[in-house]
Design a protein around this motif. Sequence first.
Motif, short mmCIF file in Angstrom:
data_model
loop_
_atom_site.label_atom_id
_atom_site.label_comp_id
_atom_site.label_asym_id
_atom_site.label_seq_id
_atom_site.Cartn_x
_atom_site.Cartn_y
_atom_site.Cartn_z
N SER A 39 -45.26 -6.31 -12.01
CA SER A 39 -43.92 -5.86 -11.70
C SER A 39 -42.99 -6.22 -12.84
N GLN A 40 -42.06 -5.36 -13.11
CA GLN A 40 -41.08 -5.63 -14.16
C GLN A 40 -39.70 -5.67 -13.54
N GLN A 41 -39.61 -6.40 -12.44
CA GLN A 41 -38.32 -6.48 -11.76
C GLN A 41 -37.26 -7.07 -12.66
N GLY A 42 -36.02 -6.65 -12.39
CA GLY A 42 -34.90 -7.32 -12.99
C GLY A 42 -34.71 -8.66 -12.30
N GLU A 43 -34.28 -9.63 -13.03
CA GLU A 43 -33.98 -10.94 -12.47
C GLU A 43 -32.49 -11.16 -12.57
N GLU A 44 -31.88 -11.60 -11.48
CA GLU A 44 -30.43 -11.71 -11.48
C GLU A 44 -29.98 -13.15 -11.40
N ASP A 45 -28.83 -13.35 -11.94
CA ASP A 45 -28.28 -14.68 -12.06
C ASP A 45 -26.76 -14.58 -11.96
N PRO A 46 -26.07 -15.36 -11.14
CA PRO A 46 -26.67 -16.34 -10.23
C PRO A 46 -27.19 -15.68 -8.96
N GLN A 47 -27.90 -16.42 -8.16
CA GLN A 47 -28.37 -15.89 -6.88
C GLN A 47 -27.22 -15.76 -5.90
N ALA A 48 -26.27 -16.67 -6.00
CA ALA A 48 -25.10 -16.64 -5.12
C ALA A 48 -23.87 -17.03 -5.92
N LEU A 49 -22.76 -16.41 -5.60
CA LEU A 49 -21.50 -16.66 -6.31
C LEU A 49 -20.37 -16.60 -5.30
N SER A 50 -19.52 -17.63 -5.31
CA SER A 50 -18.39 -17.68 -4.40
C SER A 50 -17.13 -17.91 -5.22
N ILE A 51 -16.16 -17.01 -5.10
CA ILE A 51 -14.92 -17.13 -5.89
C ILE A 51 -13.72 -16.82 -5.00
#
Lengths: 117, 110
Positions: B1-13
Amino acid sequence: DAMVIQNPRYQVTQFGKPVTLSCSQTLNHNVMYWYQQKSSQAPKLLFHYYDKDFNNEADTPDNFQSRRPNTSFCFLDIRSPGLGDAAMYLCATSLRWLAGTDHYGYTFGSGTRLTVV
Amino acid sequence: SQQGEEDPQALSIQEGENATMNCSYKTSINNLQWYRQNSGRGLVHLILIRSNEREKHSGRLRVTLDTSKKSSSLLITASRAADTASYFCAITQGAQKLVFGQGTRLTINP
């Protein structure tokens, strides 16, 4: 409005009892997809139809099958649901995409949340 | 698999602040797309950026793409409570298939 409609919105089925989820579209898109999405995970492609050509992902369990009787409708059949099949099932459509050209993006339905009891 | 990896997993603003989410991938691409998913709903296509583009805008959304680093970012400016959702990047893999990253869960606090 042109759209992708999934029915039902919520489905509860018994362990081992066959269940069918449906998807219809008014966009006249020739590609239709079924994704499985478990909680807090990425949608995972199960299979897709390009017109009537069926394309199964290598890791899609045999328990999952699909039918596309015409351009507008596509069905997901789960022959013997297990507890691990509880998930959101997403139907999506797109126009045929040619390598090297623009992909116009998918249009998703609202999903069917499947619960297995 | 060549999934995209995202960052951050969670963000609160806080409402009104800008939110930035990043996506990395492993393969060559023709384009990269961003989708939004409200809780328990389907995904909504936000924006598509071609491999020969470096930046694209749509309303309060700004997407950048760096193909040399195999990464993309999504910036939401002047965030609103209604922006609370999960955001996924997706890349085309093979013919007709989109592969999604794990997503960033964005929470906008009033």
